[in-house]
Motif scaffolding. Structure first.
Motif, short mmCIF file in Angstrom:
data_model
loop_
_atom_site.label_atom_id
_atom_site.label_comp_id
_atom_site.label_asym_id
_atom_site.label_seq_id
_atom_site.Cartn_x
_atom_site.Cartn_y
_atom_site.Cartn_z
N GLY A 162 66.96 13.24 118.21
CA GLY A 162 65.56 13.38 117.85
C GLY A 162 64.65 12.47 118.67
N GLY A 163 65.05 11.21 118.81
CA GLY A 163 64.26 10.27 119.59
C GLY A 163 64.20 10.65 121.06
N MET A 164 65.31 11.17 121.61
CA MET A 164 65.34 11.60 123.00
C MET A 164 64.45 12.82 123.21
N ARG A 165 64.45 13.74 122.25
CA ARG A 165 63.57 14.91 122.36
C ARG A 165 62.11 14.48 122.33
N GLN A 166 61.76 13.50 121.49
CA GLN A 166 60.38 13.04 121.43
C GLN A 166 59.97 12.43 122.77
N ARG A 167 60.89 11.68 123.40
CA ARG A 167 60.59 11.10 124.70
C ARG A 167 60.48 12.17 125.78
N ALA A 168 61.32 13.20 125.71
CA ALA A 168 61.22 14.30 126.66
C ALA A 168 59.88 15.02 126.52
N ASP A 226 64.15 7.21 112.53
CA ASP A 226 64.42 5.98 111.80
C ASP A 226 63.58 4.85 112.37
N ALA A 227 63.56 3.72 111.66
CA ALA A 227 62.63 2.63 112.00
C ALA A 227 62.83 2.11 113.42
N ALA A 228 64.08 1.97 113.84
CA ALA A 228 64.34 1.44 115.17
C ALA A 228 63.83 2.39 116.25
N VAL A 229 64.07 3.69 116.06
CA VAL A 229 63.61 4.67 117.05
C VAL A 229 62.09 4.79 117.02
N GLN A 230 61.50 4.71 115.83
CA GLN A 230 60.03 4.70 115.73
C GLN A 230 59.44 3.58 116.57
N ALA A 231 59.98 2.38 116.42
CA ALA A 231 59.48 1.23 117.16
C ALA A 231 59.61 1.44 118.66
N ARG A 232 60.71 2.05 119.08
CA ARG A 232 60.92 2.31 120.51
C ARG A 232 59.90 3.30 121.04
N ILE A 233 59.64 4.37 120.29
CA ILE A 233 58.68 5.38 120.73
C ILE A 233 57.28 4.78 120.80
N VAL A 234 56.89 4.02 119.79
CA VAL A 234 55.56 3.41 119.78
C VAL A 234 55.42 2.43 120.95
N GLY A 235 56.44 1.60 121.19
CA GLY A 235 56.39 0.66 122.30
C GLY A 235 56.30 1.36 123.64
#
Length: 254
Positions: A150-156, A179-188
């Motif tokens: 999910g996080g990789m798709r959001q970045r793509a 999840d919280a860790a992936v949220q923080a990575r996307i926001v950053g």
């Protein structure tokens, strides 16, 4: 002159009461603005109206000017989609074509908006996938959406939106269902790219913490209307205000 100026924007379905009513705001080039509200408050419809992407049966009125030019009601939002304004949808799996490799989807926007040939577009697509931390980019480019998390798709999806070089990015709930860790990575990642490239950002969320990380100014919508606006920190300090209620609700769900 503001990059985006919205005045008296309204949206309704048929003859029903407006679901967006009298929304006005402006956004300067390179600046960030948050649009907060619970589900059903009209924030996503506001973004879709700006880009002329409202669902069937919906009508919009008011004024939307991008770079001084009226675009509300123009076919394809007057040609600003992609190269002028890009939208990151809240559900990347639905937004990405499941039958196309990720690299081909990013390259398609580069060919359409920047006139690159296929080979050059694929090369730049791989580079953009690396910029959003999908490394190695060439390997990520060969994958299909279902082969990414999910996080990789959001970045793509972020790479797809930014590759054509828009001056304004609209991010609609960019951390939903992560999840919280992936949220923080996307926001950053999103904030880092904004600072590096200099695009304006309209971030839409139900979570004041997400908005606070990406924008200093915010508006809060309830039942289709803007009920609060100003520096987000000041809004949250008002315990009886709409922003403070959203903050408490988001904290309770964390």
């Amino acid at each position: 002159m503001s990059l985006l100026e919205v005045e008296g924007l309204g949206v309704a379905f048929g003859d029903a009461a407006p679901v967006v009513d009298g929304v006005s705001f402006s956004l300067e080039a390179g600046a960030g603005l948050g649009l907060l509200g619970v589900s059903g408050s009209g924030k996503s419809l506001t973004a879709l109206a700006v880009l002329g992407l409202l669902p069937p049966g919906a009508r919009a009125w008011g004024s939307v000017r991008f770079d001084g030019r009226e675009i509300l009601g123009l076919p394809g939002a007057g040609g600003v989609r992609g190269s002028g304004v890009a939208l990151v949808f809240q559900e990347p799996f639905a937004a990405l074509n499941p039958l196309m490799r990720v690299g081909d989807q990013v390259a398609e926007g580069l060919r359409l908006h920047r006139g690159l040939d296929r080979a050059r577009a694929l090369e730049e697509a791989s580079g953009w996938l690396e910029r959003v931390e999908l490394i190695p980019g060439a390997e990520a480019a060969r994958r299909y959406p279902h082969q990414l998390s999910g996080g990789m798709r959001q970045r793509a999806l972020l790479a797809l939106a930014l590759a054509p070089g828009p001056r304004l990015l609209i991010a609609d709930e960019p951390t939903t269902a992560l999840d919280a860790a992936v949220q923080a990575r996307i926001v950053g990642l999103l904030e880092g790219l904004r600072r590096e490239i200099g695009f304006a950002l309209l971030v839409i969320s139900h979570d004041p913490a997400v908005v606070h990380a990406l924008a200093r100014e915010a508006m809060v919508m309830e039942r289709g209307r803007v009920v609060e606006r100003g520096p987000l920190e000041g809004l949250i300090r008002d315990p009886g205000g709409a922003a403070a209620r959203l903050a408490r609700a988001a904290a309770a769900l964390a």
